[in-house]
Design a protein around this motif. Sequence first.
Motif, short mmCIF file in Angstrom:
data_model
loop_
_atom_site.label_atom_id
_atom_site.label_comp_id
_atom_site.label_asym_id
_atom_site.label_seq_id
_atom_site.Cartn_x
_atom_site.Cartn_y
_atom_site.Cartn_z
N ALA A 299 0.84 -1.20 0.00
CA ALA A 299 0.00 0.00 0.00
C ALA A 299 0.88 1.26 0.00
CB ALA A 299 -0.93 -0.01 1.21
N LEU A 300 1.93 1.26 0.81
CA LEU A 300 2.82 2.42 0.85
C LEU A 300 3.60 2.56 -0.47
CD1 LEU A 300 4.40 4.78 1.99
CD2 LEU A 300 5.72 3.18 3.39
N ALA A 301 4.11 1.44 -0.96
CA ALA A 301 4.87 1.50 -2.22
C ALA A 301 3.97 2.02 -3.35
CB ALA A 301 5.43 0.13 -2.57
N ASP A 302 2.74 1.54 -3.41
CA ASP A 302 1.80 2.02 -4.43
C ASP A 302 1.57 3.52 -4.30
OD1 ASP A 302 1.57 -0.50 -5.43
OD2 ASP A 302 -0.41 -0.93 -4.57
N TYR A 303 1.40 3.96 -3.06
CA TYR A 303 1.19 5.39 -2.81
C TYR A 303 2.40 6.18 -3.31
CZ TYR A 303 -0.51 9.58 -0.45
OH TYR A 303 -0.98 10.84 -0.21
N PHE A 304 3.60 5.68 -2.96
CA PHE A 304 4.84 6.35 -3.35
C PHE A 304 4.95 6.49 -4.86
CE2 PHE A 304 9.34 5.94 -4.60
CZ PHE A 304 9.89 7.04 -3.96
N PHE A 305 4.64 5.41 -5.59
CA PHE A 305 4.77 5.47 -7.05
C PHE A 305 3.69 6.35 -7.68
CE2 PHE A 305 7.45 1.65 -6.37
CZ PHE A 305 8.59 2.17 -6.96
N ALA A 306 2.49 6.36 -7.09
CA ALA A 306 1.45 7.26 -7.61
C ALA A 306 1.86 8.71 -7.38
CB ALA A 306 0.12 6.95 -6.92
N LEU A 307 2.46 8.96 -6.21
CA LEU A 307 2.88 10.31 -5.86
C LEU A 307 4.00 10.81 -6.79
CD1 LEU A 307 2.93 12.76 -3.92
CD2 LEU A 307 4.37 11.41 -2.39
N THR A 308 5.02 9.97 -6.99
CA THR A 308 6.14 10.41 -7.83
C THR A 308 5.72 10.53 -9.29
OG1 THR A 308 6.93 8.13 -7.85
CG2 THR A 308 8.00 9.63 -6.33
N ALA A 309 4.75 9.71 -9.70
CA ALA A 309 4.24 9.84 -11.07
C ALA A 309 3.55 11.19 -11.24
CB ALA A 309 3.27 8.69 -11.39
N ALA A 310 2.75 11.58 -10.25
CA ALA A 310 2.04 12.85 -10.33
C ALA A 310 3.02 14.03 -10.25
CB ALA A 310 1.00 12.95 -9.20
N LEU A 311 4.11 13.84 -9.51
CA LEU A 311 5.10 14.90 -9.37
C LEU A 311 6.05 14.96 -10.58
CD1 LEU A 311 6.64 14.72 -5.77
CD2 LEU A 311 5.59 16.71 -6.85
N GLY A 312 6.10 13.86 -11.33
CA GLY A 312 7.08 13.76 -12.41
C GLY A 312 8.50 13.69 -11.86
#
Length: 487
Positions: free
Chosen positions: A334-347
């Motif tokens: 769950a945390l890893a998924d959050y992290f990758f969604a966050l960095t994708a949105a941040l570019g």
Amino acid sequence: MRMPAGWEAVIGLETHVQLKTASKIFSSAPTDFGAAPNTQANAVDLALPGTLPVLNRAAVECAIKFGLAVNGGDDRHIAARSVFARKNYFYPDLPKGYQISQYELPVVTGGQVEIEAGGARKTVTLTRAHLEEDAGKSLHEGLDRPGVSGIDLNRAGTPLLEIVTDPVMVSAAEAVAYARALHGLVTWIGICDGNMQEGSFRCDANVSVRRDGDPRLGTRAEIKNVNSFRFLEKAIEFEIRRQIEVLEDGGAVVQETRLYDAERDQTRSMRSKEDAMDYRYFPDPDLLPVAIPRQWVETVRHSMGELPAAIASRLSAEFGLSASDARQITQTRALADYFFALTAALGGGHRLAATWLLGEFSAALNRAALEWQEAPIGPTRLAALLLRIQDGTVSGKAAKEVFDALWDAEGDVDAIIAARGLRQVSDTAAIERLVDAAIAAHPKAVEEYRAGKDKALNALFGQVMKASNKTANPGQVTELLKKKLAG
Ligand code: ADP
Ligand code: MG
């Protein structure tokens, strides 16, 4: 807890992980939780004469996945041939009079789990992981006839993977760190739903103590079926203290099974502990040995996707995350998924993202007793905030205030920044006025700084930030302060 001087503790954990298969390990009955008593037990689970167990392939596949996950994908620890054995004992919830388990030849031998406790890293080595069936349950309360106990065999035959560590942990904190890491791993690879209230993940803690430096292991007590991380920690701490007291009073620790009573925060004796020979293990003649061809292991490996340890290495190598941050980010899916969604949105912004997730965000989740999948701020909204740090609109300090407001659902990031007047001021003239005022108001700090006490600058810096409602550009404040104080 601080260890009493002169003593050390030794802990080994046995964890029963309920496997997420649709049907039982040796019968076709369903494994759903919470059904009416005895509606999910078929003839095999009831041990009716003439029935025979048939091994569920999906359960073996779960064990293979686990074996790969704790060995960095290496298949050498997965037995090409493993054997089911009968563990003989009598209990009303075990109608066969034996539990089908594995003894000499488990599916998985060895393996390791990386943990971090009290800032130190450690590798917890595993002894083995074997497949077995769960027993039924005795019901002593809530029955319509008083003075009678009931037996519910719904759980009988539910597939379990029992994961056994070597006796290598030395504190309750390490044991809990291990249990959390293991929980993160088995849910990540999808072999367990991780629901601790429903008993899908249960830990038995073996605890002993010995005098500092004594190479021999002390006699252990086993605390059974602890089903929360907090209770696990408290139970082990209590047990360590109890054993030390017994030994300091000249007594001896008894090898026994104990139960943790959360209400009284203590462990108490349940029964003396059998040694393996008392169970008269022998290979179950009803089941053939399990053959696991390498081809099968390969197929399972390809179905698994990237393992968390591999993702962690990649996060360090590609994005410069520290090893510790990378491991923490990949501790749960769950945390890893959050992290990758966050960095994708941040570019990008991987390190900024990790700092925020492991710092501010984790602390807020802890305070609210929430898990990542329940986080009230989604990755897109957090990305909007981190973007405002990156583009200089808010300082890191002001961003924390915005974060709290986001958490309380006060609106979107830019609206909060505007409403609370948190936009960073980079106008040199305005900052200069605040710097001059701080210098004039704090002659003592100025004197100290000029006398070589660098720390005095922090006090002046804090004054300027406060006066600006956290909006002054921190880099500019420091620069101007230094310039003025040097002049
Ligand atoms: P059993 O199957 O009878 O419970 P094992 O020898 O398989 O016994 O050990 C079970 C667990 O107890 C393992 O996790 C092991 O690391 C741990 N253990 C064994 N001896 C000790 C000890 N003296 N102190 C603490 N833990 C121990
Ligand atoms: Mg045991």
